[in-house]
Design a protein around this motif. Structure first.
Motif, PDB file in Angstrom:
ATOM      1  N   GLU A 125       0.828  -1.206   0.000  1.00  0.00           N
ATOM      2  CA  GLU A 125       0.000   0.000   0.000  1.00  0.00           C
ATOM      3  C   GLU A 125       0.864   1.258   0.000  1.00  0.00           C
ATOM      4  N   TYR A 126       1.896   1.294   0.828  1.00  0.00           N
ATOM      5  CA  TYR A 126       2.747   2.476   0.977  1.00  0.00           C
ATOM      6  C   TYR A 126       3.476   2.818  -0.323  1.00  0.00           C
ATOM      7  N   THR A 127       3.913   1.794  -1.050  1.00  0.00           N
ATOM      8  CA  THR A 127       4.673   2.021  -2.279  1.00  0.00           C
ATOM      9  C   THR A 127       3.818   2.428  -3.466  1.00  0.00           C
ATOM     10  N   ASN A 128       2.499   2.358  -3.299  1.00  0.00           N
ATOM     11  CA  ASN A 128       1.534   2.685  -4.365  1.00  0.00           C
ATOM     12  C   ASN A 128       1.558   1.686  -5.519  1.00  0.00           C
ATOM     13  N   LEU A 129       2.189   0.547  -5.336  1.00  0.00           N
ATOM     14  CA  LEU A 129       2.262  -0.441  -6.408  1.00  0.00           C
ATOM     15  C   LEU A 129       0.874  -0.994  -6.756  1.00  0.00           C
ATOM     16  N   GLY A 130       0.024  -1.166  -5.743  1.00  0.00           N
ATOM     17  CA  GLY A 130      -1.329  -1.647  -5.995  1.00  0.00           C
ATOM     18  C   GLY A 130      -2.134  -0.666  -6.829  1.00  0.00           C
ATOM     19  N   THR A 131      -2.045   0.620  -6.499  1.00  0.00           N
ATOM     20  CA  THR A 131      -2.761   1.642  -7.251  1.00  0.00           C
ATOM     21  C   THR A 131      -2.252   1.714  -8.687  1.00  0.00           C
ATOM     22  N   ILE A 132      -0.934   1.654  -8.847  1.00  0.00           N
ATOM     23  CA  ILE A 132      -0.343   1.700 -10.189  1.00  0.00           C
ATOM     24  C   ILE A 132      -0.808   0.510 -11.015  1.00  0.00           C
ATOM     25  N   LEU A 133      -0.853  -0.665 -10.404  1.00  0.00           N
ATOM     26  CA  LEU A 133      -1.325  -1.856 -11.100  1.00  0.00           C
ATOM     27  C   LEU A 133      -2.785  -1.704 -11.512  1.00  0.00           C
ATOM     28  N   SER A 134      -3.613  -1.175 -10.617  1.00  0.00           N
ATOM     29  CA  SER A 134      -5.037  -1.014 -10.909  1.00  0.00           C
ATOM     30  C   SER A 134      -5.269  -0.042 -12.055  1.00  0.00           C
TER      31      SER A 134
END
Length: 511
Positions: A365-374
């Protein structure tokens, strides 16, 4: 290795289980995955990886950049947040508090006696369907099903002389795979509808869904998933698991007069408690009711999402006390505490696992990897320029894949709704249909995602009955449910679309 075990290890599902179980201990696996996220975040941060999407809450475009955990700020975050990541791990407190209550009921023998009383001569299919159905219905009380229905599903099957892991799997399929379905409108409906309405409003679209936007479809989904879940359990999962040869052996002896008296007293206490809770929850102006902005009136949704945990604890403790005192299992306060202590002693592995799972989920969550993937997945789907039903099906595939990496239904929808709801609206697809497509995808792949918050807990529950159970065991067992739910649920949606059946009161599929 006997013929049954040979058969179990064959085929695609056997390969999944073998590969999965050859992975390191789940604790070590979470450490490795966390390390991978740290490295990827460092690379993504160094290369300036970012995405842009419309933030409905802010009403403007937002750029999200990858945050490196290998930077000075990132390293400080890992050390400074470690304790909060553990204590703030969503399922930790929920699981432990509930297990305190369940521990009393289990230690006194109440659960075992109740199951023996209820499970005599119950047809196999009806038992499987009941467990799946109970799991689906439990989502009206948010995440309570994970910590109550799933362990009870295993106990119910064991009490009926069936494989406990099959019961656990059936309950898990209902609770998590059928998370969006229900016969009633619940807190999740209010959350996702509110997010979608905000996305529409921020895009300048004068359209507002009601909280009952998907109700008709969800009622039909509940019936469908109950049947499908029971069939998968009886025709595939349980035959594949074979005869249970673990250490847990339920007592099949008839109940004594004292035990029957204990059950009667426990039932009296349960009824009195239920009446008191009903008075506190349901009448207008009741103490547990509060104003719900989404509904525009009083409701118990806030209590269901926040305050029900203590209620579940008492639901097990009070009848457990009544039963334990009656049968002589509880003679003093030390006996009462002993029941809870023994329950906690079995949760040691879960607590260790929760510490490292909490770190991994926070890093992601902190790295924003999930948001970037979405957002990247959404951009890919948009670039294909599909329309109509093919676009809906493509959206289901993308959402189901993203769900493997981001467990929270509302968090994913907060990212995807501002992108897809206005986009599909402009392509003559009603927001109600966009929302239901998302919910189908989001629920179906829950049960095979190791990043699901409750996945570590499911693994620990499984190891109570099979010490060799690993991540491969869970994923290979649940993959059949995931595939069956996604396929049949999507087919139901296609039928709904082709025949233009309303999704809810006044909720069409096209504009």
């Amino acid at each position: 290795m006997n013929e049954l075990e040979n058969q179990k290890n064959k085929g695609f599902f056997g390969w999944i289980e073998r590969v999965g179980n050859k992975l390191p201990d789940p604790v070590v696996l979470f450490i490795i995955l966390a390390a991978i996220v740290v490295v990827i975040s460092g690379i993504a941060g160094a290369t300036g990886l970012s995405v842009e999407y419309f933030d409905a809450a802010e009403g403007e475009n937002t750029t999200v950049e990858a945050v490196s955990l290998l930077s000075a700020e990132g390293l400080n975050h890992m050390f400074n947040s470690a304790v909060d990541n553990f204590t703030g791990f969503a399922p930790l407190g929920t699981v432990l508090v509930t297990m305190l209550g369940v521990g009393v009921a289990e230690w006194t023998g109440l659960i075992a006696s109740t199951l023996k009383r209820l499970l005599s001569n119950v047809p196999a299919f009806l038992l499987s369907a009941s467990v799946v159905f109970a799991g689906i219905i439990s989502n009206i009380a948010s995440d309570v099903g994970y910590i109550v229905i799933i362990p009870l599903g295993a106990l119910i099957f064991a009490g009926a002389g069936r494989h406990p892991l099959a019961g656990l799997a059936a309950a898990f399929a209902g609770v998590s795979g059928g998370f969006s379905a229900n016969l009633l409108v619940g807190p999740l409906d209010a959350i996702v509808v509110e997010i979608a309405n905000e996305a529409l409003s921020s895009a300048g679209i004068n359209y507002e869904m009601s909280i009952t936007a998907n109700w008709y479809f969800m009622v039909a989904s509940t019936i469908l998933l109950t049947i499908v879940g029971a069939l998968v359990t009886d025709k595939f999962v349980e035959p594949r698991l074979g005869e249970y040869k673990g250490d847990y052996r339920p007592d099949f002896e008839s109940l004594s007069k004292v035990e029957l008296k204990g059950l009667r007293n426990a039932l009296i206490v349960l009824v009195v408690y239920a009446v008191i809770m009903g008075i506190l929850m349901f009448p207008q102006g009741a103490l547990f009711r509060s104003y719900d902005e989404a509904l525009g009136t009083e409701s118990i949704n806030n209590f269901l999402s926040s305050g029900l945990l203590l209620g579940i604890f008492l639901l097990f403790v009070l009848p457990g006390l009544a039963y334990g005192i009656t049968v002589g299992k509880i003679k003093n306060s030390s006996d009462f505490v002993k029941g809870m202590s023994e329950s906690m002693s079995s949760m040691g592995n879960y607590i260790v696992l929760a510490f490292f799972a909490g770190q991994l989920i926070n890093y992601f969550e902190y790295t924003n990897l999930g948001t970037i993937l979405s957002v990247s997945g959404a951009d890919l789907l948009e670039s294909i320029h599909l329309t109509g039903l093919p676009l809906i099906l493509g959206f289901i595939v993308v959402s189901g894949f993203i769900n493997l990496f981001i467990g929270s239904a509302s968090a994913k929808w907060a990212i995807l709704a501002p992108i897809f709801t206005p986009m599909l609206y402009n392509l003559n697809i009603a927001p109600e249909l966009t929302l239901i497509a998302y919910r189908v995808a989001d629920s179906s792949t829950n049960v095979i995602s190791p990043l699901l918050n409750y996945f570590p807990m499911i693994l620990i529950f499984a190891q109570r009955y099979d010490k060799k159970a690993g991540i491969g065991t869970i994923i290979s067992t649940m993959l059949a449910y995931s595939m069956a739910f996604l396929l049949t649920w999507t087919i139901l949606l296609i039928i709904w679309f082709l025949f233009s059946i309303p999704l809810g009161p006044g909720a069409g599929l096209t504009l």
